[in-house]
Design a protein around this motif. Sequence first.
Motif, PDB file in Angstrom:
ATOM      1  N   GLU A 117       0.820  -1.218   0.000  1.00 41.68           N
ATOM      2  CA  GLU A 117       0.000   0.000   0.000  1.00 41.68           C
ATOM      3  C   GLU A 117       0.854   1.268   0.000  1.00 41.68           C
ATOM      4  N   VAL A 120       2.466   1.606  -3.841  1.00 40.52           N
ATOM      5  CA  VAL A 120       1.593   2.112  -4.904  1.00 40.52           C
ATOM      6  C   VAL A 120       1.463   3.630  -4.882  1.00 40.52           C
ATOM      7  N   ARG A 121       1.860   4.289  -3.799  1.00 45.05           N
ATOM      8  CA  ARG A 121       1.774   5.754  -3.723  1.00 45.05           C
ATOM      9  C   ARG A 121       2.620   6.432  -4.797  1.00 45.05           C
ATOM     10  N   PHE A 123       2.784   5.747  -7.819  1.00 35.38           N
ATOM     11  CA  PHE A 123       2.067   5.793  -9.086  1.00 35.38           C
ATOM     12  C   PHE A 123       1.008   6.891  -9.118  1.00 35.38           C
ATOM     13  N   ASN A 124       0.670   7.445  -7.953  1.00 37.06           N
ATOM     14  CA  ASN A 124      -0.307   8.529  -7.899  1.00 37.06           C
ATOM     15  C   ASN A 124       0.360   9.831  -8.330  1.00 37.06           C
ATOM     16  N   PRO A 125      -0.315  10.608  -9.169  1.00 35.43           N
ATOM     17  CA  PRO A 125       0.286  11.887  -9.566  1.00 35.43           C
ATOM     18  C   PRO A 125       0.373  12.824  -8.356  1.00 35.43           C
ATOM     19  N   PRO A 126       1.364  13.690  -8.336  1.00 36.31           N
ATOM     20  CA  PRO A 126       1.492  14.610  -7.206  1.00 36.31           C
ATOM     21  C   PRO A 126       0.371  15.650  -7.244  1.00 36.31           C
ATOM     22  N   PRO A 127       0.082  16.286  -6.113  1.00 31.20           N
ATOM     23  CA  PRO A 127      -0.909  17.372  -6.104  1.00 31.20           C
ATOM     24  C   PRO A 127      -0.447  18.507  -7.021  1.00 31.20           C
ATOM     25  N   ARG A 132       7.276  15.660  -7.238  1.00 38.72           N
ATOM     26  CA  ARG A 132       7.344  14.333  -6.617  1.00 38.72           C
ATOM     27  C   ARG A 132       8.764  13.796  -6.759  1.00 38.72           C
ATOM     28  N   VAL A 146       6.787   4.465 -13.985  1.00 38.65           N
ATOM     29  CA  VAL A 146       6.151   5.495 -13.179  1.00 38.65           C
ATOM     30  C   VAL A 146       5.952   6.704 -14.076  1.00 38.65           C
ATOM     31  N   ASP A 147       4.685   7.022 -14.381  1.00 42.79           N
ATOM     32  CA  ASP A 147       4.386   8.149 -15.257  1.00 42.79           C
ATOM     33  C   ASP A 147       4.850   9.461 -14.654  1.00 42.79           C
TER      34      ASP A 147
END
Length: 179
Positions: A117, A120-121, A123-127, A132, A146-147
């Motif tokens: 968990e 996987v962070r 892979f989340n786009p930054p605010p 990032r 990692v996009d």
Amino acid sequence: MANLPIVQFEKKILETVEQNPVVVIIGETGSGKSTQLSQMLHRKGYTDSGIVAVTQPRRVAAVSVSRRVAQELGVKLGEEDDIEKLVSKLEDKVRSLAEGSCMDAIILPLHGSLPPEMQVRVFNPPPPNCRRFIVATNIAETSLTVDGVVYVIDSGYVKQRQYNPATGMYSLDVVQISK
């Protein structure tokens, strides 16, 4: 910190280490040599610019000592490491920058012992308006995309399990990457 016999000699031990290139400490079994000496040296700052190694002749003893020290330091075994240290240093550096000198930053570790968990962070786009930083081991080297990654900084080193025929033991060594 545990209440073991060696603790009462911490000041004297640290003074002796500072004044001598080699120090041999002898104490009874259970006095805290294996679990407390490394922590004393860590608190004194010796791990800021190097490592403190504790050797054990038996694997069971080595694992037991590692677990005990990790428990006493309040960290997960095997996570303290290099990645977590770099993440902490980067976070400190970003906090110390003058307001407005750069955009906000989110710093994320990525290594094999990190829970899924947490992995996987990355892979989340930054605010919005946030940069990032992903600090990773070679887990990110293959089969992982990692996009949004613009720059990759590689130290040129890797931790690699190696067999030492002289000792008949395996060790995790930091070595230069071959390519």
